[in-house]
Design a protein around this motif. Sequence first.
Motif, PDB file in Angstrom:
ATOM      1  N   SER A   3      46.038  37.553  24.953  1.00 22.87           N
ATOM      2  CA  SER A   3      45.147  37.705  26.018  1.00 22.87           C
ATOM      3  C   SER A   3      43.934  38.783  25.921  1.00 22.87           C
ATOM      4  O   SER A   3      44.390  39.778  25.309  1.00 22.87           O
ATOM      5  N   SER A   4      42.985  38.853  26.432  1.00 25.18           N
ATOM      6  CA  SER A   4      42.112  39.816  26.388  1.00 25.18           C
ATOM      7  C   SER A   4      41.455  40.131  27.536  1.00 25.18           C
ATOM      8  O   SER A   4      40.897  39.313  28.443  1.00 25.18           O
ATOM      9  N   ASN A   5      40.988  41.356  27.730  1.00 23.31           N
ATOM     10  CA  ASN A   5      40.158  41.865  29.008  1.00 23.31           C
ATOM     11  C   ASN A   5      38.756  41.276  28.968  1.00 23.31           C
ATOM     12  O   ASN A   5      38.097  40.930  30.035  1.00 23.31           O
ATOM     13  N   LYS A   8      38.942  37.504  30.556  1.00 19.79           N
ATOM     14  CA  LYS A   8      39.650  37.410  31.892  1.00 19.79           C
ATOM     15  C   LYS A   8      39.588  36.066  32.538  1.00 19.79           C
ATOM     16  O   LYS A   8      40.452  35.568  33.155  1.00 19.79           O
ATOM     17  N   GLU A   9      38.386  35.604  32.413  1.00 19.61           N
ATOM     18  CA  GLU A   9      37.925  34.581  33.133  1.00 19.61           C
ATOM     19  C   GLU A   9      38.850  33.202  32.591  1.00 19.61           C
ATOM     20  O   GLU A   9      38.986  32.373  33.041  1.00 19.61           O
ATOM     21  N   ASP A  11      41.658  33.452  30.797  1.00 14.90           N
ATOM     22  CA  ASP A  11      42.897  33.753  31.081  1.00 14.90           C
ATOM     23  C   ASP A  11      43.197  32.880  32.599  1.00 14.90           C
ATOM     24  O   ASP A  11      44.201  32.256  32.735  1.00 14.90           O
ATOM     25  N   SER A  12      42.449  33.064  33.435  1.00 12.07           N
ATOM     26  CA  SER A  12      42.393  32.780  34.989  1.00 12.07           C
ATOM     27  C   SER A  12      42.302  31.325  34.714  1.00 12.07           C
ATOM     28  O   SER A  12      42.906  30.528  35.600  1.00 12.07           O
ATOM     29  N   ASN A 270      39.427  37.005  38.693  1.00 13.10           N
ATOM     30  CA  ASN A 270      39.929  38.576  37.812  1.00 13.10           C
ATOM     31  C   ASN A 270      41.228  38.879  38.881  1.00 13.10           C
ATOM     32  O   ASN A 270      41.589  40.176  38.442  1.00 13.10           O
ATOM     33  N   GLU A 272      45.099  39.397  39.557  1.00  9.06           N
ATOM     34  CA  GLU A 272      46.128  39.653  38.796  1.00  9.06           C
ATOM     35  C   GLU A 272      47.176  38.641  39.001  1.00  9.06           C
ATOM     36  O   GLU A 272      47.808  38.257  37.924  1.00  9.06           O
ATOM     37  N   GLY A 275      45.921  36.216  36.277  1.00 10.58           N
ATOM     38  CA  GLY A 275      46.167  36.697  34.966  1.00 10.58           C
ATOM     39  C   GLY A 275      47.478  36.630  34.409  1.00 10.58           C
ATOM     40  O   GLY A 275      47.650  36.170  33.297  1.00 10.58           O
ATOM     41  N   LYS A 279      48.745  34.528  31.271  1.00  9.10           N
ATOM     42  CA  LYS A 279      49.611  34.991  30.276  1.00  9.10           C
ATOM     43  C   LYS A 279      50.654  34.498  30.014  1.00  9.10           C
ATOM     44  O   LYS A 279      51.025  34.260  28.475  1.00  9.10           O
TER      45      LYS A 279
END
Length: 366
Positions: A3-5, A8-9, A11-12, A270, A272, A275, A279
């Motif tokens: 995962s990468s900041n 984030k989109e 990941d969601s 975004n 959590e 996210g 993950k």
Amino acid sequence: MKSSNKFKELDSLRAIAVLLVLFLHFSTAFLFYSHTYDVSVVDSESLLRQAQLIMGAKGVFLFFSLSGFLIVYLLKLKGFNKFNYRTYIIRRFWRLHPPYVAALVIFFIVHLFLGDYDVQLLVQSFFASFFYSHDLVFNHWSYILPVAWSLEVEIQFYLIAPLFIYICTKLKSLFFVFLFFCLLLAASLYQFFEFRNLVKYLLYFIPGMFIAELYFEKLLLRRKSIFFDVAFMVSFFALVLSEPSIFDSLLLLVVFYSVFNLKLLNKFFNNEFLGFIGKISFSVYLLHYPLFHLLMKLFANKILFFDAYEYDMLFQWFIFFPITIALIYPFYLIFESPYVNKLTFTGNLKGLILKTKIMFRNAVKF
């Protein structure tokens, strides 16, 4: 993938994809063990069930597009001057294989204990699944881990993706023309393949690949606007609520393009909770199907308070979804996370309490 900041989109979006698959498979397990609801009647009369049947497939297609984006982006980021195919395959192997084999072994033992399949068939299924070739050998998804069929398609994509990207890199300005040609070719071949392979599903990888090229070459418009919120919502619901067709790839293009430019929905993407689910989505994808069947075998007929499939199924979903995530998380810590984050089980466990507090605090705030 890690995962990468920065993404984030995505990941969601990965979390949404796995939730769509879970929602279908939970309803399927519920109906399979239910003494109250007839699956054929529910399939024909319940609008929710009909939507679930469509959404589950679209969740997998979202996964394919996400793989298309991330593999292309990482290959382009690495550059072909330093590219080593052997290293690339080894990294893909270590990302997927340890948790995948762990799940295979666990449920191979479970099936042996249950005695629901012939031992010889189970052994053959295990080795075919181990080498990601079950559909090629049996023309049937894995008897041990049915959801693994999509991983076999992913592996086929991983094997040819470097060559595909290398050709596109050499073509340079003709990259988009080449992708468009491949999309049309894949769409035209789609109808001729009844078994599951990359040719059948290539049109779902290509939208992600296309957007990855735009992103890497800085051709992707980055301007947050309500217009993109609307575009995302319209294309997403058109995608997940319509029967599969060649137009899905076009809808996926809009979904992926707009997800980087959301304004009102940006806070949601975004969150959590999403996210976190994103993950651990691979472990969730591997284990949810048999766990749902186990839980429904035990409880499907014991927690019924309504006289409608929709209410009873949803009531049990909200009970057993968090239980399933809680059961899967230790598996993620032991078999997946060490190969992604290079952390030990103890290190992951120490961070769990803090991350859980932050996740639920932010979820409550949202």
